[in-house]
Scaffold this motif. Sequence first.
Motif, PDB file in Angstrom:
ATOM      1  N   PHE A 204      79.564  57.916  49.575  1.00 51.61           N
ATOM      2  CA  PHE A 204      80.349  57.539  48.404  1.00 51.61           C
ATOM      3  C   PHE A 204      81.540  58.483  48.277  1.00 51.61           C
ATOM      4  N   LYS A 205      82.294  58.317  47.230  1.00 50.74           N
ATOM      5  CA  LYS A 205      83.546  59.069  47.103  1.00 50.74           C
ATOM      6  C   LYS A 205      83.299  60.569  46.993  1.00 50.74           C
ATOM      7  N   TYR A 206      82.276  60.954  46.229  1.00 56.64           N
ATOM      8  CA  TYR A 206      82.081  62.372  45.962  1.00 56.64           C
ATOM      9  C   TYR A 206      80.782  62.930  46.544  1.00 56.64           C
ATOM     10  N   PHE A 207      79.944  62.110  47.121  1.00 54.86           N
ATOM     11  CA  PHE A 207      78.680  62.602  47.643  1.00 54.86           C
ATOM     12  C   PHE A 207      78.118  61.600  48.655  1.00 54.86           C
ATOM     13  N   LYS A 208      77.080  62.048  49.357  1.00 50.57           N
ATOM     14  CA  LYS A 208      76.332  61.183  50.273  1.00 50.57           C
ATOM     15  C   LYS A 208      74.923  61.005  49.722  1.00 50.57           C
ATOM     16  N   PHE A 209      74.504  59.744  49.616  1.00 51.26           N
ATOM     17  CA  PHE A 209      73.175  59.413  49.105  1.00 51.26           C
ATOM     18  C   PHE A 209      72.295  58.965  50.259  1.00 51.26           C
ATOM     19  N   THR A 210      71.087  59.565  50.343  1.00 50.24           N
ATOM     20  CA  THR A 210      70.197  59.295  51.474  1.00 50.24           C
ATOM     21  C   THR A 210      68.778  59.045  51.001  1.00 50.24           C
ATOM     22  N   PRO A 211      68.305  57.806  51.008  1.00 50.57           N
ATOM     23  CA  PRO A 211      66.877  57.557  50.816  1.00 50.57           C
ATOM     24  C   PRO A 211      66.144  57.653  52.154  1.00 50.57           C
ATOM     25  N   GLU A 212      64.972  58.261  52.142  1.00 51.12           N
ATOM     26  CA  GLU A 212      64.182  58.408  53.368  1.00 51.12           C
ATOM     27  C   GLU A 212      62.705  58.202  53.070  1.00 51.12           C
ATOM     28  N   LEU A 213      62.044  57.428  53.898  1.00 47.29           N
ATOM     29  CA  LEU A 213      60.597  57.231  53.808  1.00 47.29           C
ATOM     30  C   LEU A 213      59.954  58.101  54.881  1.00 47.29           C
ATOM     31  N   ARG A 214      59.097  59.051  54.438  1.00 41.16           N
ATOM     32  CA  ARG A 214      58.544  60.036  55.369  1.00 41.16           C
ATOM     33  C   ARG A 214      57.016  60.071  55.268  1.00 41.16           C
ATOM     34  N   PHE A 215      56.382  60.204  56.433  1.00 43.01           N
ATOM     35  CA  PHE A 215      54.929  60.290  56.527  1.00 43.01           C
ATOM     36  C   PHE A 215      54.546  61.705  56.954  1.00 43.01           C
ATOM     37  N   SER A 216      53.478  62.216  56.362  1.00 47.01           N
ATOM     38  CA  SER A 216      53.036  63.578  56.650  1.00 47.01           C
ATOM     39  C   SER A 216      51.542  63.581  56.945  1.00 47.01           C
ATOM     40  N   HIS A 217      51.156  64.210  58.069  1.00 40.32           N
ATOM     41  CA  HIS A 217      49.755  64.296  58.484  1.00 40.32           C
ATOM     42  C   HIS A 217      49.382  65.771  58.663  1.00 40.32           C
ATOM     43  N   GLY A 218      48.454  66.248  57.829  1.00 42.15           N
ATOM     44  CA  GLY A 218      48.029  67.637  57.916  1.00 42.15           C
ATOM     45  C   GLY A 218      47.245  67.919  59.193  1.00 42.15           C
ATOM     46  N   LEU A 219      47.537  69.042  59.817  1.00 40.44           N
ATOM     47  CA  LEU A 219      46.854  69.444  61.046  1.00 40.44           C
ATOM     48  C   LEU A 219      45.750  70.473  60.783  1.00 40.44           C
ATOM     49  N   THR A 220      45.735  71.052  59.595  1.00 40.29           N
ATOM     50  CA  THR A 220      44.791  72.113  59.259  1.00 40.29           C
ATOM     51  C   THR A 220      43.598  71.545  58.494  1.00 40.29           C
ATOM     52  N   ASN A 221      42.409  72.028  58.827  1.00 41.90           N
ATOM     53  CA  ASN A 221      41.228  71.667  58.059  1.00 41.90           C
ATOM     54  C   ASN A 221      41.246  72.461  56.750  1.00 41.90           C
ATOM     55  N   LEU A 222      41.487  71.768  55.633  1.00 41.47           N
ATOM     56  CA  LEU A 222      41.613  72.442  54.352  1.00 41.47           C
ATOM     57  C   LEU A 222      40.276  72.690  53.657  1.00 41.47           C
ATOM     58  N   PHE A 223      39.226  72.097  54.160  1.00 42.29           N
ATOM     59  CA  PHE A 223      37.944  72.147  53.455  1.00 42.29           C
ATOM     60  C   PHE A 223      37.270  73.506  53.598  1.00 42.29           C
ATOM     61  N   ILE A 224      36.819  74.038  52.456  1.00 43.60           N
ATOM     62  CA  ILE A 224      35.996  75.247  52.423  1.00 43.60           C
ATOM     63  C   ILE A 224      34.664  74.858  51.805  1.00 43.60           C
ATOM     64  N   ALA A 225      33.595  74.915  52.578  1.00 42.32           N
ATOM     65  CA  ALA A 225      32.282  74.486  52.106  1.00 42.32           C
ATOM     66  C   ALA A 225      31.763  75.447  51.041  1.00 42.32           C
ATOM     67  N   PRO A 226      31.330  74.923  49.889  1.00 42.96           N
ATOM     68  CA  PRO A 226      30.762  75.794  48.855  1.00 42.96           C
ATOM     69  C   PRO A 226      29.424  76.354  49.289  1.00 42.96           C
ATOM     70  N   SER A 227      29.059  77.490  48.720  1.00 42.96           N
ATOM     71  CA  SER A 227      27.830  78.179  49.133  1.00 42.96           C
ATOM     72  C   SER A 227      26.583  77.645  48.430  1.00 42.96           C
ATOM     73  N   VAL A 228      26.772  76.899  47.326  1.00 45.16           N
ATOM     74  CA  VAL A 228      25.603  76.464  46.559  1.00 45.16           C
ATOM     75  C   VAL A 228      25.484  74.950  46.452  1.00 45.16           C
ATOM     76  N   ASN A 229      26.529  74.260  46.094  1.00 42.25           N
ATOM     77  CA  ASN A 229      26.429  72.828  45.808  1.00 42.25           C
ATOM     78  C   ASN A 229      26.205  72.021  47.083  1.00 42.25           C
ATOM     79  N   ASN A 230      25.121  71.250  47.127  1.00 45.57           N
ATOM     80  CA  ASN A 230      24.780  70.462  48.306  1.00 45.57           C
ATOM     81  C   ASN A 230      25.561  69.152  48.404  1.00 45.57           C
ATOM     82  N   TYR A 231      26.321  68.813  47.353  1.00 47.24           N
ATOM     83  CA  TYR A 231      27.058  67.550  47.395  1.00 47.24           C
ATOM     84  C   TYR A 231      28.123  67.543  48.482  1.00 47.24           C
TER      85      TYR A 231
END
Length: 250
Positions: A204-231
């Motif tokens: 545009f005259k005073y700026f550039k507008f950019t829509p982007e559709l982005r997908f993100s896939h985590g590579l790290t195992n985020l889960f920390i197993a609790p020490s008590v709850n069996n669920y």
Amino acid sequence: MLTTHFRNKYYLHRQKVILSCLFFGICSVGTSIDANAQNYNYKRIYDEYYDDKLVHFGFLFGFGSSRFNVYHSSNFQAPGDTAITIVSPGNFSFQVGGLVNLKLNDRFDLKSGINIALYGRQLNYRFTNSPDFPPELRESTWLEIPILLKYKSMRRGNSRMYVDAGVKIGLETNVRKNANNTRKLDTRTSDLSLEYGIGFEQFFKYFKFTPELRFSHGLTNLFIAPSVNNYARDIQRLNAHSVTLYLMFE
């Protein structure tokens, strides 16, 4: 085997469909404006020497859906196990931040920046002896740094398309605690994600507008197993997954 419920599958992917339709709707509007302008003999080119600059700065807003990819352990639905389903529905996420675009050559750029992201990732459980087991929700604020390689098409008047791919480094900075919930979904505070997306640049005259559709896939195992709850004994790993519509201004 986990029973397939088509209604639940639609619920998980509904936000992806909405984001995709919104993204392509924005692109089609920009394309139609550009096509109508071609009916005239004179077409004004905004920021004609934009690509001659080495570095560009801007800011962005992001709206999307985020959830966990759940990987079950060997205990899940084993003899004596009472778990029926463990799923993570998509929850709304929001991002705001700054961006920097470094020109490498006529076709490739390097994109980066610093974003603040708000996520509310959730786990829903169903057990044979407790069908109304309360969901586990982790609401947190993340500081994220994406590093993306961008391939852009030739500029056609005031618009062009591009694709990008790379990685994103994430650090959890704050977790909202719910005093009424005696259980706690504990996850790691750092993550590395693989990202890729498609975008549309409109000048545009005073700026550039950019829509982007982005997908993100985590590579790290985020889960920390609790020490008590069996669920949580039926969970082996949790990986973050998100789909985001970015609205960028430079």
